[in-house]
Write a protein that holds these residues in place. Sequence first.
Motif, PDB file in Angstrom:
ATOM      1  N   THR A   1      38.521 -18.561  11.961  1.00 53.41           N
ATOM      2  CA  THR A   1      39.483 -18.807  10.890  1.00 53.41           C
ATOM      3  C   THR A   1      40.763 -18.039  11.192  1.00 53.41           C
ATOM      4  N   ASP A   2      41.881 -18.619  10.775  1.00 52.84           N
ATOM      5  CA  ASP A   2      43.156 -17.924  10.898  1.00 52.84           C
ATOM      6  C   ASP A   2      43.905 -17.879   9.566  1.00 52.84           C
ATOM      7  N   GLY A   3      43.205 -18.233   8.493  1.00 58.17           N
ATOM      8  CA  GLY A   3      43.817 -18.226   7.170  1.00 58.17           C
ATOM      9  C   GLY A   3      43.081 -17.314   6.220  1.00 58.17           C
ATOM     10  N   LEU A   4      43.801 -16.756   5.256  1.00 59.17           N
ATOM     11  CA  LEU A   4      43.154 -15.899   4.269  1.00 59.17           C
ATOM     12  C   LEU A   4      42.103 -16.693   3.508  1.00 59.17           C
ATOM     13  N   PRO A   5      40.963 -16.102   3.211  1.00 58.67           N
ATOM     14  CA  PRO A   5      39.853 -16.843   2.589  1.00 58.67           C
ATOM     15  C   PRO A   5      40.221 -17.369   1.204  1.00 58.67           C
ATOM     16  N   PRO A   6      39.749 -18.566   0.871  1.00 56.97           N
ATOM     17  CA  PRO A   6      39.961 -19.074  -0.489  1.00 56.97           C
ATOM     18  C   PRO A   6      39.106 -18.367  -1.531  1.00 56.97           C
ATOM     19  N   VAL A   7      38.098 -17.626  -1.075  1.00 51.59           N
ATOM     20  CA  VAL A   7      37.219 -16.877  -1.978  1.00 51.59           C
ATOM     21  C   VAL A   7      37.873 -15.537  -2.305  1.00 51.59           C
ATOM     22  N   PRO A   8      37.948 -15.141  -3.576  1.00 46.77           N
ATOM     23  CA  PRO A   8      38.498 -13.816  -3.914  1.00 46.77           C
ATOM     24  C   PRO A   8      37.672 -12.710  -3.254  1.00 46.77           C
ATOM     25  N   PRO A   9      38.318 -11.748  -2.608  1.00 44.40           N
ATOM     26  CA  PRO A   9      37.572 -10.689  -1.920  1.00 44.40           C
ATOM     27  C   PRO A   9      36.929  -9.709  -2.888  1.00 44.40           C
ATOM     28  N   ASP A  10      35.812  -9.158  -2.473  1.00 40.70           N
ATOM     29  CA  ASP A  10      35.118  -8.139  -3.252  1.00 40.70           C
ATOM     30  C   ASP A  10      35.877  -6.814  -3.105  1.00 40.70           C
TER      31      ASP A  10
ATOM     32  N   ALA B   1      37.092   3.739  14.667  1.00 39.74           N
ATOM     33  CA  ALA B   1      38.146   2.769  14.951  1.00 39.74           C
ATOM     34  C   ALA B   1      38.561   1.968  13.724  1.00 39.74           C
ATOM     35  N   GLY B   2      37.935   2.221  12.580  1.00 38.20           N
ATOM     36  CA  GLY B   2      38.257   1.473  11.376  1.00 38.20           C
ATOM     37  C   GLY B   2      37.774   0.044  11.419  1.00 38.20           C
ATOM     38  N   ARG B   3      36.638  -0.174  12.098  1.00 39.50           N
ATOM     39  CA  ARG B   3      36.117  -1.529  12.302  1.00 39.50           C
ATOM     40  C   ARG B   3      34.760  -1.742  11.640  1.00 39.50           C
ATOM     41  N   ALA B   4      34.323  -0.814  10.796  1.00 44.48           N
ATOM     42  CA  ALA B   4      33.052  -0.952  10.078  1.00 44.48           C
ATOM     43  C   ALA B   4      33.338  -1.046   8.588  1.00 44.48           C
ATOM     44  N   TYR B   5      32.698  -2.011   7.930  1.00 40.37           N
ATOM     45  CA  TYR B   5      32.904  -2.263   6.509  1.00 40.37           C
ATOM     46  C   TYR B   5      31.566  -2.178   5.779  1.00 40.37           C
ATOM     47  N   ALA B   6      31.633  -1.770   4.515  1.00 39.71           N
ATOM     48  CA  ALA B   6      30.402  -1.725   3.726  1.00 39.71           C
ATOM     49  C   ALA B   6      30.754  -1.746   2.236  1.00 39.71           C
ATOM     50  N   ARG B   7      29.759  -2.150   1.470  1.00 36.78           N
ATOM     51  CA  ARG B   7      29.796  -1.959   0.025  1.00 36.78           C
ATOM     52  C   ARG B   7      28.633  -1.040  -0.320  1.00 36.78           C
ATOM     53  N   PHE B   8      28.923   0.021  -1.041  1.00 35.31           N
ATOM     54  CA  PHE B   8      27.923   1.019  -1.423  1.00 35.31           C
ATOM     55  C   PHE B   8      27.591   0.874  -2.903  1.00 35.31           C
ATOM     56  N   VAL B   9      26.318   1.016  -3.225  1.00 32.16           N
ATOM     57  CA  VAL B   9      25.864   1.123  -4.604  1.00 32.16           C
ATOM     58  C   VAL B   9      24.931   2.327  -4.669  1.00 32.16           C
ATOM     59  N   ASN B  10      25.316   3.323  -5.450  1.00 34.32           N
ATOM     60  CA  ASN B  10      24.524   4.555  -5.560  1.00 34.32           C
ATOM     61  C   ASN B  10      24.249   5.165  -4.184  1.00 34.32           C
TER      62      ASN B  10
ATOM     63  N   ARG C   1      22.026 -13.176  -4.726  1.00 31.58           N
ATOM     64  CA  ARG C   1      22.810 -12.842  -5.908  1.00 31.58           C
ATOM     65  C   ARG C   1      24.265 -13.295  -5.796  1.00 31.58           C
ATOM     66  N   GLY C   2      24.624 -13.888  -4.652  1.00 31.25           N
ATOM     67  CA  GLY C   2      25.972 -14.410  -4.507  1.00 31.25           C
ATOM     68  C   GLY C   2      27.031 -13.388  -4.149  1.00 31.25           C
ATOM     69  N   ILE C   3      26.641 -12.263  -3.516  1.00 31.41           N
ATOM     70  CA  ILE C   3      27.634 -11.245  -3.178  1.00 31.41           C
ATOM     71  C   ILE C   3      28.247 -11.447  -1.796  1.00 31.41           C
ATOM     72  N   ALA C   4      27.612 -12.256  -0.936  1.00 31.59           N
ATOM     73  CA  ALA C   4      27.999 -12.296   0.472  1.00 31.59           C
ATOM     74  C   ALA C   4      29.368 -12.928   0.695  1.00 31.59           C
ATOM     75  N   ALA C   5      29.697 -14.008  -0.018  1.00 29.74           N
ATOM     76  CA  ALA C   5      30.962 -14.698   0.229  1.00 29.74           C
ATOM     77  C   ALA C   5      32.150 -13.806  -0.094  1.00 29.74           C
ATOM     78  N   ALA C   6      32.123 -13.150  -1.244  1.00 35.95           N
ATOM     79  CA  ALA C   6      33.228 -12.269  -1.611  1.00 35.95           C
ATOM     80  C   ALA C   6      33.302 -11.058  -0.683  1.00 35.95           C
ATOM     81  N   ALA C   7      32.140 -10.568  -0.243  1.00 37.03           N
ATOM     82  CA  ALA C   7      32.118  -9.435   0.682  1.00 37.03           C
ATOM     83  C   ALA C   7      32.719  -9.826   2.030  1.00 37.03           C
ATOM     84  N   MET C   8      32.318 -10.989   2.551  1.00 39.86           N
ATOM     85  CA  MET C   8      32.891 -11.465   3.812  1.00 39.86           C
ATOM     86  C   MET C   8      34.379 -11.747   3.668  1.00 39.86           C
ATOM     87  N   ALA C   9      34.785 -12.258   2.525  1.00 41.87           N
ATOM     88  CA  ALA C   9      36.204 -12.524   2.295  1.00 41.87           C
ATOM     89  C   ALA C   9      37.019 -11.237   2.405  1.00 41.87           C
TER      90      ALA C   9
END
Length: 276
Positions: free
Chosen positions: A125-134, A183-192, A223-231
Amino acid sequence: MPVRQLGESERRAVERLLDLDPFAGAQVAERVAARGLAWWRAEGRILGYGARRNLEAICWLGGNLTPVLASGPAVAAFADLLAGEERICSSIVGRADAVLGLWERLDGAWGPARAVRANQPLLVTDGLPPVPPDPQVRRVGSGEVDRLFPAAVAMYTEEVGVSPLADDGGRSYRRRVNELVRAGRAYARFVNDRVIFKAELAVVTRRTAQVQGVWVAPEWRGRGIAAAAMAAVVRDALLRVAPTVSLYVNDFNVPARRVYERCGFRPVGTLATVLF
């Protein structure tokens, strides 16, 4: 035509070939940009096929074996050479026709394979995702490696089928995770303080940032978290790192393919991987 090992004097020719296949050859392009073609710096060899003034195909041989722009004759020539060598790579990965052609010729000498994944769509992809980012997905900080590492081990074990802790207690894998975080190339979402989503820009070139290691904690799946997380990952990568984002996915991983489609990825080919 004979296959030969390439050196630094043929770097421009190699770079021209890599520019013709910037997504499937991204890992090789990153290594060449960082360390050149001298084998003692590159931690691997680059084999070339074609006349000296008309290089047609290359094949990276190191931890992985990766053919780039390898036609049928080039695949046969690479395989003829490699069949006489002891296998040092842990996988063969690249465009499906070349990888499967190599494996057809090498399985007698290098087999057996632990797994053959013959159909892995390559997406870009070369365009910003249509899904709102998490907004809770962010780059992992240097002091958070200990929190990220268990999730990275779980992802690797699930995806590859073996634990990255097996050979050296995980020291080399931990170094790799550290490198990506620094390198600033690792992403995560943390809960507790626990990672429930992670992904990395495992390969970065001037043409693309290639996402690998995408993982959702088992209890959070469905639970539907993956699309917004990938966005969130794609958005940051496009704005900060490279003009495109690419990845490849197993054809049988239907939920992941749906997530990537929602994020705007389009297919540009098919890869294959042979795992040892």
